[in-house]
Design an enzyme around this catalytic site. Sequence first.
Site, PDB file in Angstrom:
ATOM      1  N   CYS A 130      11.423   4.229   1.955  1.00 33.62           N
ATOM      2  CA  CYS A 130      10.183   4.196   2.732  1.00 33.62           C
ATOM      3  C   CYS A 130      10.376   4.652   4.173  1.00 33.62           C
ATOM      4  O   CYS A 130       9.392   4.877   4.891  1.00 33.62           O
ATOM      5  CB  CYS A 130       9.583   2.794   2.709  1.00 33.62           C
ATOM      6  SG  CYS A 130       9.138   2.230   1.057  1.00 33.62           S
ATOM      7  N   CYS A 153      -1.279  -5.921   0.793  1.00 41.15           N
ATOM      8  CA  CYS A 153      -0.223  -5.071   0.249  1.00 41.15           C
ATOM      9  C   CYS A 153      -0.597  -3.608   0.424  1.00 41.15           C
ATOM     10  O   CYS A 153      -1.751  -3.223   0.206  1.00 41.15           O
ATOM     11  CB  CYS A 153      -0.017  -5.351  -1.234  1.00 41.15           C
ATOM     12  SG  CYS A 153       0.326  -7.078  -1.654  1.00 41.15           S
ATOM     13  N   SER A 154       0.361  -2.783   0.806  1.00 38.76           N
ATOM     14  CA  SER A 154       0.088  -1.355   0.931  1.00 38.76           C
ATOM     15  C   SER A 154      -0.098  -0.747  -0.455  1.00 38.76           C
ATOM     16  O   SER A 154       0.567  -1.141  -1.408  1.00 38.76           O
ATOM     17  CB  SER A 154       1.228  -0.654   1.666  1.00 38.76           C
ATOM     18  OG  SER A 154       2.454  -0.828   0.989  1.00 38.76           O
ATOM     19  N   HIS A 185       0.217   4.515   2.086  1.00 42.40           N
ATOM     20  CA  HIS A 185       1.679   4.584   2.198  1.00 42.40           C
ATOM     21  C   HIS A 185       2.273   5.594   1.219  1.00 42.40           C
ATOM     22  O   HIS A 185       2.949   5.222   0.256  1.00 42.40           O
ATOM     23  CB  HIS A 185       2.247   3.191   1.959  1.00 42.40           C
ATOM     24  CG  HIS A 185       3.729   3.067   2.124  1.00 42.40           C
ATOM     25  ND1 HIS A 185       4.476   3.897   2.942  1.00 42.40           N
ATOM     26  CD2 HIS A 185       4.623   2.190   1.562  1.00 42.40           C
ATOM     27  CE1 HIS A 185       5.755   3.537   2.884  1.00 42.40           C
ATOM     28  NE2 HIS A 185       5.865   2.524   2.048  1.00 42.40           N
TER      29      HIS A 185
END
Length: 402
Positions: free
Chosen positions: A87, A220-221, A351
């Site tokens: 990430c 939450c992404s 994301h």
Amino acid sequence: MTRETTGKAYVVGVGMTKFEKPETRDWQYWDMAEEAGTAALADAGVPYTRVEQAVVGYCFQASTAGQRAVYALGLSGIPVYNLNNNCATGSTALMTARQFVEGGVADCVLALGFEKMSRGSLGGGAAAGDFSTSPVARHYGIMAARHGFEASPPTAQIFGNAAREHMERYGTTEVQLAAVGAKNHQHSANNPHAQFQDVYTVDEILAAKTVHRPLTKLQCSPTSDGAAAVLVVSERFADEHGLRDRAVEIAGQAMTTDTEESFASGSCIDAVGRPMSRAAARQVYERSGLGIEDVDVIELHDCFSINELLTYEALGMCEEGASGKLVESGATTYGGRWVVNPSGGLISKGHPLGATGLAQTAELVWQLRGQAGARQVAGARVGLAHNIGLGGAAVVTLLRKA
């Protein structure tokens, strides 16, 4: 050609696509990369023929996808480097571009990141209880030893368990965790690039579907498609091309990885990266001569609401354990001490892994130039980006209006 090393690197162009739910738009990764890259070059007023190197980050495409992506911008024969750092891939691309410029390797480098993802939760690289082939086996092993391994998505589990530990250790509440989600969804309502522009109350966030207790879906992404690009140049290049008026200095940057501290405690709080983030922030403050007290606007890695709270502590915004009270106080939104994730953050902006760190940079550059529209942070002069990936890598970047 001999180059002088100035020790300074500047961002002069940024661009990104709208982040979208996977399969929303009929496009390929090279289409989104072309859109973001073209926007960054146009923002700088620099043609692709002046770019000397390209650093391209992604996690889910095949080897040399970076070449396929930049070929849409031009066939100039420049070196193209493909990066994958989980990430933290986007910020790793930015750091590599900066090092090329500061080291005198090149005067103009394009950092590009993209991701075309699948719908549904991110798997995290570990099947139920089987860590043997996962790059993050040690991290999940820490979690399993203390909390077991359940059927929910592994990444949500490890961060959800970090949240449980934070609640038990410091008295953090579910309302405080939900306040992070409420704030970031509120911010994204003013961001046309965000995947979501819906606004939710704390009660609505608490009532959403539970992913892994105490985290609900709205904390939450999501998985996302999208791309972002940043053009990094030397001081000489900026001067020769009349780019000073739009230049933003990379005043400090550091990347750290896991140390014994990440695992010695057996805590998910440490395994998900608070020690890495703290170390990276400390290095950046020392190198730049700036501190958190100098920062106006922050884009940080809120993959889950708990990680925003952990990052407040790692960056020195509050004492360890006090982050829940900090967000509850309003100190991290408009009218507070800092504005954190004016873009909506990962939770609401989206994301797409390879693009995330570069999208954070784009948002901060717009903020420091005064170009952020309805989400503008008044008088912003210094911005901080924080991007983290399990496995692990933490990148902290300080940006200052030149």
